[in-house]
Design a protein around this motif. Sequence first.
Motif, PDB file in Angstrom:
ATOM      1  N   ARG A 138       0.819  -1.212   0.000  1.00 35.83           N
ATOM      2  CA  ARG A 138       0.000   0.000   0.000  1.00 35.83           C
ATOM      3  C   ARG A 138       0.860   1.272   0.000  1.00 35.83           C
ATOM      4  O   ARG A 138       0.396   2.341  -0.414  1.00 35.83           O
ATOM      5  CB  ARG A 138      -0.904   0.022   1.234  1.00 35.83           C
ATOM      6  CG  ARG A 138      -1.854  -1.153   1.371  1.00 35.83           C
ATOM      7  CD  ARG A 138      -3.004  -1.070   0.388  1.00 35.83           C
ATOM      8  NE  ARG A 138      -3.821   0.108   0.633  1.00 35.83           N
ATOM      9  CZ  ARG A 138      -4.610   0.678  -0.274  1.00 35.83           C
ATOM     10  NH1 ARG A 138      -4.669   0.182  -1.493  1.00 35.83           N
ATOM     11  NH2 ARG A 138      -5.330   1.747   0.045  1.00 35.83           N
ATOM     12  N   GLU A 159       1.408   3.560  -3.265  1.00 36.40           N
ATOM     13  CA  GLU A 159       0.364   4.430  -3.807  1.00 36.40           C
ATOM     14  C   GLU A 159       0.650   5.924  -3.641  1.00 36.40           C
ATOM     15  O   GLU A 159       0.477   6.698  -4.596  1.00 36.40           O
ATOM     16  CB  GLU A 159      -0.980   4.070  -3.177  1.00 36.40           C
ATOM     17  CG  GLU A 159      -2.157   4.828  -3.740  1.00 36.40           C
ATOM     18  CD  GLU A 159      -3.475   4.392  -3.123  1.00 36.40           C
ATOM     19  OE1 GLU A 159      -4.283   5.263  -2.793  1.00 36.40           O
ATOM     20  OE2 GLU A 159      -3.681   3.163  -2.979  1.00 36.40           O
ATOM     21  N   TYR A 214       5.085  -0.604  -6.787  1.00 36.48           N
ATOM     22  CA  TYR A 214       5.359   0.608  -7.559  1.00 36.48           C
ATOM     23  C   TYR A 214       5.532   0.273  -9.038  1.00 36.48           C
ATOM     24  O   TYR A 214       5.122   1.025  -9.921  1.00 36.48           O
ATOM     25  CB  TYR A 214       6.607   1.303  -7.020  1.00 36.48           C
ATOM     26  CG  TYR A 214       6.923   2.590  -7.738  1.00 36.48           C
ATOM     27  CD1 TYR A 214       6.205   3.756  -7.448  1.00 36.48           C
ATOM     28  CD2 TYR A 214       7.915   2.655  -8.719  1.00 36.48           C
ATOM     29  CE1 TYR A 214       6.480   4.946  -8.120  1.00 36.48           C
ATOM     30  CE2 TYR A 214       8.189   3.835  -9.385  1.00 36.48           C
ATOM     31  CZ  TYR A 214       7.468   4.977  -9.085  1.00 36.48           C
ATOM     32  OH  TYR A 214       7.738   6.147  -9.761  1.00 36.48           O
ATOM     33  N   VAL A 254      -2.022   6.614   3.376  1.00 32.89           N
ATOM     34  CA  VAL A 254      -2.766   5.518   2.742  1.00 32.89           C
ATOM     35  C   VAL A 254      -3.301   4.592   3.832  1.00 32.89           C
ATOM     36  O   VAL A 254      -2.707   4.471   4.901  1.00 32.89           O
ATOM     37  CB  VAL A 254      -1.857   4.748   1.758  1.00 32.89           C
ATOM     38  CG1 VAL A 254      -0.742   4.028   2.488  1.00 32.89           C
ATOM     39  CG2 VAL A 254      -2.653   3.792   0.892  1.00 32.89           C
TER      40      VAL A 254
END
Length: 283
Positions: A142, A145, A173, A271
Amino acid sequence: MLVPGASSQALAAALASELGESLAAVEYDTFPDGETLAAVPGFDADTATIVASTASNDAYIELLQLQDAVREAGAREVTTVIPYMGYARQDKAFEVGHPISARAVARAVSTTTDRVVLVNPHEDAIADFFDVPVEIVDAAGRLAEPLPELHDPLFLSPDSGAIDIANTVRDAYGDGETDYFEKVRKSGTEVEITPSETDFDGRDVVITDDIIATGSTMSEAVAVLTEGGANRVFCATVHPLLARNARTKLCRAGIERVVGTDTIEREVSAVSVAPAVADVLER
Protein backbone atom coordinates in the motif's frame (compact mmCIF):
# COMPACT_ATOMS: atom_id res chain seq x y z
CA MET A 1 -20.15 -4.81 13.83
CA LEU A 2 -16.84 -2.89 13.86
CA VAL A 3 -15.67 -1.64 17.26
CA PRO A 4 -12.93 1.03 17.15
CA GLY A 5 -10.24 1.60 19.71
CA ALA A 6 -9.63 5.27 20.53
CA SER A 7 -6.42 5.42 18.48
CA SER A 8 -7.84 3.58 15.45
CA GLN A 9 -11.10 5.39 14.77
CA ALA A 10 -10.32 6.47 11.19
CA LEU A 11 -9.06 3.03 10.22
CA ALA A 12 -12.09 1.32 11.79
CA ALA A 13 -14.39 3.63 9.84
CA ALA A 14 -12.54 2.90 6.60
CA LEU A 15 -12.69 -0.82 7.30
CA ALA A 16 -16.42 -0.66 8.07
CA SER A 17 -16.91 1.03 4.70
CA GLU A 18 -14.84 -1.64 2.92
CA LEU A 19 -16.83 -4.44 4.55
CA GLY A 20 -20.23 -2.75 4.40
CA GLU A 21 -20.68 -3.18 8.15
CA SER A 22 -21.91 -0.83 10.84
CA LEU A 23 -19.65 1.00 13.26
CA ALA A 24 -20.31 0.68 16.99
CA ALA A 25 -20.66 3.69 19.26
CA VAL A 26 -17.81 3.49 21.76
CA GLU A 27 -17.28 5.62 24.85
CA TYR A 28 -13.79 6.23 26.24
CA ASP A 29 -13.23 7.74 29.67
CA THR A 30 -10.51 8.21 32.27
CA PHE A 31 -11.30 8.28 35.98
CA PRO A 32 -9.64 10.73 38.40
CA ASP A 33 -7.33 7.98 39.64
CA GLY A 34 -6.02 7.39 36.10
CA GLU A 35 -7.96 4.20 35.38
CA THR A 36 -9.48 4.02 31.90
CA LEU A 37 -12.86 2.82 30.69
CA ALA A 38 -13.92 1.73 27.19
CA ALA A 39 -17.58 0.79 26.78
CA VAL A 40 -19.97 -0.11 23.96
CA PRO A 41 -23.45 1.03 25.06
CA GLY A 42 -26.13 -0.18 22.70
CA PHE A 43 -24.01 -2.97 21.18
CA ASP A 44 -26.40 -5.65 19.95
CA ALA A 45 -24.58 -7.77 17.35
CA ASP A 46 -23.72 -11.46 17.37
CA THR A 47 -20.21 -10.79 16.05
CA ALA A 48 -17.70 -8.07 16.83
CA THR A 49 -14.52 -7.01 15.06
CA ILE A 50 -12.42 -4.83 17.33
CA VAL A 51 -9.88 -2.61 15.57
CA ALA A 52 -7.32 -1.23 17.99
CA SER A 53 -3.66 -0.37 17.68
CA THR A 54 -1.71 -0.81 20.91
CA ALA A 55 0.95 1.87 20.83
CA SER A 56 0.64 2.49 24.59
CA ASN A 57 -0.08 0.64 27.82
CA ASP A 58 -3.47 2.37 28.08
CA ALA A 59 -4.33 1.15 24.58
CA TYR A 60 -3.75 -2.45 25.69
CA ILE A 61 -6.05 -2.00 28.70
CA GLU A 62 -8.64 -0.40 26.43
CA LEU A 63 -8.45 -3.33 24.00
CA LEU A 64 -8.98 -5.85 26.80
CA GLN A 65 -11.94 -3.82 28.06
CA LEU A 66 -13.52 -3.67 24.59
CA GLN A 67 -13.16 -7.42 24.15
CA ASP A 68 -14.78 -8.01 27.53
CA ALA A 69 -17.49 -5.41 26.87
CA VAL A 70 -18.71 -6.97 23.61
CA ARG A 71 -18.73 -10.41 25.25
CA GLU A 72 -20.77 -8.97 28.12
CA ALA A 73 -23.15 -7.46 25.55
CA GLY A 74 -23.73 -10.87 23.98
CA ALA A 75 -21.23 -11.20 21.11
CA ARG A 76 -20.71 -14.88 20.34
CA GLU A 77 -17.74 -14.37 18.05
CA VAL A 78 -14.97 -11.79 18.50
CA THR A 79 -12.21 -10.94 16.06
CA THR A 80 -9.43 -8.61 17.16
CA VAL A 81 -7.55 -6.61 14.54
CA ILE A 82 -4.33 -5.15 15.92
CA PRO A 83 -3.02 -2.83 13.18
CA TYR A 84 0.08 -1.99 15.22
CA MET A 85 1.12 -4.33 18.02
CA GLY A 86 3.05 -2.66 20.79
CA TYR A 87 5.76 -4.71 22.53
CA ALA A 88 6.23 -6.79 19.36
CA ARG A 89 9.94 -5.95 19.33
CA GLN A 90 10.29 -7.44 22.82
CA ASP A 91 9.98 -10.95 21.41
CA LYS A 92 12.73 -12.48 23.52
CA ALA A 93 14.15 -12.07 27.01
CA PHE A 94 17.07 -9.64 26.91
CA GLU A 95 18.69 -11.31 29.91
CA VAL A 96 17.87 -13.74 32.70
CA GLY A 97 14.91 -12.54 34.72
CA HIS A 98 13.44 -10.40 31.93
CA PRO A 99 9.98 -11.08 30.49
CA ILE A 100 9.12 -11.92 26.91
CA SER A 101 6.73 -8.99 26.80
CA ALA A 102 5.26 -9.79 23.38
CA ARG A 103 4.21 -13.19 24.68
CA ALA A 104 2.72 -11.72 27.86
CA VAL A 105 0.46 -9.26 26.05
CA ALA A 106 -0.46 -11.82 23.36
CA ARG A 107 -1.66 -14.25 26.02
CA ALA A 108 -3.72 -11.53 27.69
CA VAL A 109 -5.39 -10.57 24.41
CA SER A 110 -6.11 -14.23 23.65
CA THR A 111 -8.30 -14.68 26.72
CA THR A 112 -11.41 -12.95 25.32
CA THR A 113 -11.12 -13.18 21.53
CA ASP A 114 -11.56 -15.97 19.00
CA ARG A 115 -9.25 -14.73 16.27
CA VAL A 116 -6.49 -12.15 15.85
CA VAL A 117 -5.38 -10.27 12.75
CA LEU A 118 -1.97 -8.56 12.81
CA VAL A 119 -0.65 -6.07 10.25
CA ASN A 120 3.06 -6.47 9.48
CA PRO A 121 4.24 -7.52 12.95
CA HIS A 122 7.93 -6.94 13.56
CA GLU A 123 8.45 -10.72 13.33
CA ASP A 124 5.91 -13.20 11.97
CA ALA A 125 6.87 -15.56 14.81
CA ILE A 126 4.93 -13.22 17.14
CA ALA A 127 1.81 -15.05 15.97
CA ASP A 128 2.93 -18.15 17.88
CA PHE A 129 2.56 -16.29 21.19
CA PHE A 130 -1.22 -16.10 20.86
CA ASP A 131 -3.48 -18.90 22.07
CA VAL A 132 -6.02 -18.31 19.27
CA PRO A 133 -5.70 -18.45 15.45
CA VAL A 134 -3.72 -15.54 14.01
CA GLU A 135 -3.65 -14.20 10.46
CA ILE A 136 -0.99 -11.77 9.25
CA VAL A 137 -1.71 -8.99 6.77
CA ASP A 138 1.13 -7.69 4.60
CA ALA A 139 0.14 -4.10 3.87
CA ALA A 140 3.57 -2.89 2.70
CA GLY A 141 2.43 -2.77 -0.91
CA ARG A 142 0.00 0.00 0.00
CA LEU A 143 2.99 2.31 0.54
CA ALA A 144 3.62 2.57 -3.21
CA GLU A 145 0.36 4.43 -3.81
CA PRO A 146 1.28 7.85 -2.31
CA LEU A 147 4.78 7.92 -3.84
CA PRO A 148 5.30 10.46 -6.63
CA GLU A 149 6.83 9.64 -10.00
CA LEU A 150 10.40 8.59 -9.22
CA HIS A 151 13.57 8.98 -11.28
CA ASP A 152 15.55 5.72 -11.61
CA PRO A 153 14.15 4.56 -8.26
CA LEU A 154 16.06 2.58 -5.67
CA PHE A 155 14.17 0.98 -2.77
CA LEU A 156 16.41 0.45 0.26
CA SER A 157 15.78 -1.27 3.57
CA PRO A 158 17.79 -0.22 6.65
CA ASP A 159 19.05 -3.80 7.09
CA SER A 160 18.82 -7.21 5.44
CA GLY A 161 15.96 -8.25 7.71
CA ALA A 162 13.61 -5.71 6.11
CA ILE A 163 14.47 -6.38 2.46
CA ASP A 164 11.12 -8.13 1.92
CA ILE A 165 9.34 -4.84 2.57
CA ALA A 166 11.57 -3.05 0.05
CA ASN A 167 10.81 -5.75 -2.52
CA THR A 168 7.07 -5.53 -1.85
CA VAL A 169 6.96 -1.74 -2.21
CA ARG A 170 9.11 -1.89 -5.35
CA ASP A 171 6.86 -4.55 -6.90
CA ALA A 172 3.76 -2.52 -6.09
CA TYR A 173 5.36 0.61 -7.56
CA GLY A 174 6.31 -1.35 -10.68
CA ASP A 175 9.86 -0.16 -11.30
CA GLY A 176 13.27 0.13 -9.65
CA GLU A 177 15.99 -1.82 -7.82
CA THR A 178 16.17 -2.98 -4.21
CA ASP A 179 19.07 -3.20 -1.78
CA TYR A 180 19.79 -2.78 1.93
CA PHE A 181 22.17 -1.04 4.31
CA GLU A 182 24.43 -2.75 6.77
CA LYS A 183 23.39 -1.63 10.26
CA VAL A 184 25.19 -1.95 13.57
CA ARG A 185 23.19 -0.90 16.64
CA LYS A 186 25.42 0.70 19.29
CA SER A 187 22.62 1.37 21.80
CA GLY A 188 18.86 1.63 22.02
CA THR A 189 18.93 4.98 20.21
CA GLU A 190 22.28 4.98 18.33
CA VAL A 191 22.98 3.08 15.12
CA GLU A 192 25.80 3.04 12.58
CA ILE A 193 24.80 2.77 8.93
CA THR A 194 27.13 1.56 6.18
CA PRO A 195 26.11 2.46 2.60
CA SER A 196 25.19 -0.33 0.24
CA GLU A 197 27.27 -1.03 -2.84
CA THR A 198 24.46 0.05 -5.17
CA ASP A 199 25.09 3.36 -6.92
CA PHE A 200 22.51 5.91 -5.75
CA ASP A 201 24.08 9.09 -7.14
CA GLY A 202 21.40 11.16 -8.89
CA ARG A 203 18.65 8.65 -8.17
CA ASP A 204 15.42 8.92 -6.19
CA VAL A 205 15.64 6.65 -3.17
CA VAL A 206 12.84 5.24 -1.02
CA ILE A 207 13.92 3.85 2.35
CA THR A 208 11.36 1.31 3.54
CA ASP A 209 10.82 -0.28 6.95
CA ASP A 210 8.04 -1.83 8.98
CA ILE A 211 8.25 0.87 11.66
CA ILE A 212 9.83 4.25 12.28
CA ALA A 213 10.08 4.60 16.05
CA THR A 214 12.65 7.16 17.22
CA GLY A 215 13.87 7.85 13.68
CA SER A 216 17.53 7.20 14.52
CA THR A 217 18.04 4.49 11.91
CA MET A 218 16.12 6.30 9.19
CA SER A 219 17.74 9.70 9.77
CA GLU A 220 21.22 8.18 9.63
CA ALA A 221 20.34 6.42 6.38
CA VAL A 222 18.85 9.60 4.89
CA ALA A 223 21.97 11.59 5.80
CA VAL A 224 24.24 9.01 4.16
CA LEU A 225 22.18 9.12 0.97
CA THR A 226 21.85 12.90 0.71
CA GLU A 227 25.54 13.40 1.39
CA GLY A 228 26.33 10.73 -1.21
CA GLY A 229 24.48 12.45 -4.05
CA ALA A 230 21.00 10.93 -4.01
CA ASN A 231 18.48 13.10 -5.84
CA ARG A 232 15.44 12.85 -3.55
CA VAL A 233 15.03 10.62 -0.50
CA PHE A 234 11.69 9.37 0.80
CA CYS A 235 10.81 7.22 3.81
CA ALA A 236 7.97 4.72 3.55
CA THR A 237 6.85 2.86 6.67
CA VAL A 238 3.90 0.67 7.54
CA HIS A 239 3.84 1.85 11.16
CA PRO A 240 4.67 5.59 11.55
CA LEU A 241 5.15 5.61 15.31
CA LEU A 242 7.45 8.65 15.08
CA ALA A 243 8.16 8.90 18.80
CA ARG A 244 9.91 11.79 20.50
CA ASN A 245 11.72 14.02 17.96
CA ALA A 246 11.72 11.53 15.08
CA ARG A 247 10.15 13.96 12.59
CA THR A 248 12.75 16.62 13.40
CA LYS A 249 15.58 14.10 12.95
CA LEU A 250 14.31 13.12 9.53
CA CYS A 251 13.78 16.71 8.39
CA ARG A 252 17.27 17.71 9.53
CA ALA A 253 18.72 14.74 7.66
CA GLY A 254 17.19 16.00 4.40
CA ILE A 255 14.14 13.81 3.85
CA GLU A 256 11.79 14.85 1.03
CA ARG A 257 8.71 13.19 2.54
CA VAL A 258 7.62 10.50 4.99
CA VAL A 259 4.69 8.32 3.98
CA GLY A 260 2.99 5.84 6.27
CA THR A 261 -0.22 3.91 6.66
CA ASP A 262 -3.00 4.40 9.20
CA THR A 263 -2.01 1.48 11.44
CA ILE A 264 -0.88 4.36 13.66
CA GLU A 265 -2.85 7.46 12.78
CA ARG A 266 -0.41 10.30 12.19
CA GLU A 267 -0.26 13.28 9.85
CA VAL A 268 2.00 11.22 7.55
CA SER A 269 -0.62 8.45 7.23
CA ALA A 270 -1.11 8.87 3.50
CA VAL A 271 -2.77 5.52 2.74
CA SER A 272 -5.08 3.10 4.54
CA VAL A 273 -4.50 -0.58 5.23
CA ALA A 274 -8.28 -1.11 5.29
CA PRO A 275 -8.47 -2.82 1.85
CA ALA A 276 -5.71 -5.29 2.78
CA VAL A 277 -7.29 -6.06 6.17
CA ALA A 278 -10.75 -6.41 4.59
CA ASP A 279 -9.38 -9.04 2.17
CA VAL A 280 -8.29 -11.20 5.11
CA LEU A 281 -11.48 -10.69 7.12
CA GLU A 282 -13.65 -11.68 4.17
CA ARG A 283 -11.89 -15.03 3.59
